[in-house]
Design an enzyme around this catalytic site. Structure first.
Site, PDB file in Angstrom:
ATOM      1  N   ASN A   9       0.999  -1.309  -0.251  1.00 54.88           N
ATOM      2  CA  ASN A   9       0.361  -0.098  -0.194  1.00 54.88           C
ATOM      3  C   ASN A   9       0.681   1.437   0.061  1.00 54.88           C
ATOM      4  OD1 ASN A   9      -1.939   1.357   0.176  1.00 54.88           O
ATOM      5  ND2 ASN A   9      -2.267   1.505   2.434  1.00 54.88           N
ATOM      6  N   LYS A  14      -0.227   4.474  -0.543  1.00 52.78           N
ATOM      7  CA  LYS A  14       0.021   5.912   0.552  1.00 52.78           C
ATOM      8  C   LYS A  14      -0.314   6.695  -0.354  1.00 52.78           C
ATOM      9  CE  LYS A  14       0.126   3.898   5.081  1.00 52.78           C
ATOM     10  NZ  LYS A  14       0.280   3.709   6.141  1.00 52.78           N
ATOM     11  N   HIS A  20      -9.441   1.104   4.610  1.00 52.11           N
ATOM     12  CA  HIS A  20      -8.121   1.480   5.197  1.00 52.11           C
ATOM     13  C   HIS A  20      -8.435   2.172   6.203  1.00 52.11           C
ATOM     14  CE1 HIS A  20      -3.644   2.870   6.071  1.00 52.11           C
ATOM     15  NE2 HIS A  20      -3.774   1.446   5.377  1.00 52.11           N
ATOM     16  N   GLU A  55      -7.177   4.539   8.046  1.00 51.73           N
ATOM     17  CA  GLU A  55      -6.724   5.794   7.502  1.00 51.73           C
ATOM     18  C   GLU A  55      -7.728   6.802   6.769  1.00 51.73           C
ATOM     19  OE1 GLU A  55      -3.472   5.604   5.533  1.00 51.73           O
ATOM     20  OE2 GLU A  55      -2.210   4.907   7.465  1.00 51.73           O
ATOM     21  N   GLU A 114      -6.024  -5.154  10.855  1.00 49.81           N
ATOM     22  CA  GLU A 114      -4.031  -3.891  10.994  1.00 49.81           C
ATOM     23  C   GLU A 114      -4.429  -3.370  12.285  1.00 49.81           C
ATOM     24  OE1 GLU A 114      -2.441  -3.181   6.972  1.00 49.81           O
ATOM     25  OE2 GLU A 114      -4.319  -1.459   7.100  1.00 49.81           O
ATOM     26  N   GLY A 135       2.253   2.233  10.756  1.00 54.76           N
ATOM     27  CA  GLY A 135       3.029   3.620  10.684  1.00 54.76           C
ATOM     28  C   GLY A 135       4.120   3.959  11.711  1.00 54.76           C
ATOM     29  N   SER A 192       3.088  -2.070  10.926  1.00 52.89           N
ATOM     30  CA  SER A 192       4.857  -1.444  10.756  1.00 52.89           C
ATOM     31  C   SER A 192       5.380  -3.160  10.052  1.00 52.89           C
ATOM     32  CB  SER A 192       5.174  -1.786  11.726  1.00 52.89           C
ATOM     33  OG  SER A 192       4.757  -0.418  12.114  1.00 52.89           O
TER      34      SER A 192
HETATM   35  C1  PEP Z   1      -0.993  -0.052   6.034  1.00 54.38           C
HETATM   36  O1  PEP Z   1      -0.943   1.198   5.733  1.00 54.38           O
HETATM   37  O2  PEP Z   1      -1.904  -0.950   5.142  1.00 54.38           O
HETATM   38  C2  PEP Z   1       0.563  -0.292   6.207  1.00 54.38           C
HETATM   39  C3  PEP Z   1      -0.201  -1.480   7.643  1.00 54.38           C
HETATM   40  O3  PEP Z   1       1.181   0.859   6.818  1.00 54.38           O
HETATM   41  P1  PEP Z   1       2.647   0.000   7.440  1.00 54.38           P
HETATM   42  O4  PEP Z   1       3.278  -1.136   6.913  1.00 54.38           O
HETATM   43  O5  PEP Z   1       3.589   1.511   6.967  1.00 54.38           O
HETATM   44  O6  PEP Z   1       2.383   0.575   9.298  1.00 54.38           O
END
Ligand code: PEP
Length: 249
Positions: free
Chosen positions: A11, A13, A100, A102, A171, A177, A213
């Site tokens: 992803n 973003k 997601h 976000e 998630e 992040g 992460s």
């Molecule tokens: C994501 O945005 O789906 C995600 C898992 O981000 P990160 O790997 O940066 O934590």
């Protein structure tokens, strides 16, 4: 042994540019062929909408697929700024992230809307990747499983046939992040719960990805868990070598 095929999705973003994407895409595409990563798992990237044409050109004929980070639940019409599933189809998107964290947190998406988006994607043969996850506060208040259940409910209500064509991504919001990854055991506990919910409607073999992460250094221990079928990767998906090392972990 798990029979479900492993899946690793990047992803991106709101990152990238024509020039940077070119380098990243070629790095991933060529790295996948050189390492044979596609023999271990399905690999996909999700760029921002304006770059779908670029991605579909650079990855054409490769074993890396691509998707979108969101999709409208409407077919067409007066929905300024939205992008429909049929438009994504024009660019051969195989996947669409829906819900997601976000989008839920910053754009107020509800779980009902997320289910409608998943349904719209399916109507155009795009696999929705339905994202769910609890906040740190939810976890501290021991509401994790209740939150996951509530987020999944409208999606599961679409029924066995629909859900069997989806992917779920767990998630935890506190792990996205932040550099804080759920431990494999913490993640597995929630994945097992999601698996049970899926089983209850006859969709127990749906892939359930972990996100938050993920990096090359922690991917193998997560993938070793019984109900973790791959990863949704944010930050680490922007570096070809790191992303490939996750795919081959
Ligand atoms: C994501 O945005 O789906 C995600 C898992 O981000 P990160 O790997 O940066 O934590």
């Amino acid at each position: 042994a798990k029979t479900r095929q492993r899946l690793v999705i990047g992803n991106w973003k709101m990152n990238g540019s024509l020039a940077a994407n070119e380098v990243l895409l070629k790095g991933i595409r060529d790295g996948v062929e050189n390492t044979g990563a596609h023999n271990h798992c399905i690999i996909a990237v999700c760029p921002s909408f304006p770059y779908l044409a670029q991605v579909s050109q650079v990855l054409a004929g490769s074993s890396v697929s691509w998707g979108a980070q969101d999709v409208s639940w409407q077919e067409s019409g007066a929905f300024t700024g939205e992008v429909s599933a049929s438009m994504l189809n024009d660019f051969n998107c195989a996947w669409a992230l829906v819900g997601h964290s976000e989008r839920r947190a910053l754009h107020g998406e509800t779980s009902e809307q997320v289910a409608l988006k998943a349904q719209a994607a399916l109507a155009h043969n795009i696999t929705p990747v339905v994202c769910v996850g609890e906040t740190l506060q939810d976890r501290e208040q021991e509401k994790t499983l209740a939150v996951i259940q509530a987020q999944l409910a409208p999606v599961l209500a679409l029924g066995e046939q629909a859900v069997n064509k989806m992917v779920i991504a767990y998630e935890p919001v506190w792990a996205i992040g932040t550099g804080l990854t759920a431990s494999p055991e913490q993640a597995q506990e929630v994945h097992a719960y999601i698996r049970a919910q899926l089983n209850a409607i006859g969709a127990g073999n749906v892939q359930v990805l972990y996100g938050g992460s993920v990096k090359a250094a922690n991917a193998a221990s997560l993938f070793a868990m019984a109900d973790i079928d791959g990863a949704l990767v944010g930050g680490a998906a922007l570096v070809a070598e790191e992303f490939l090392n996750i795919a081959t972990a």
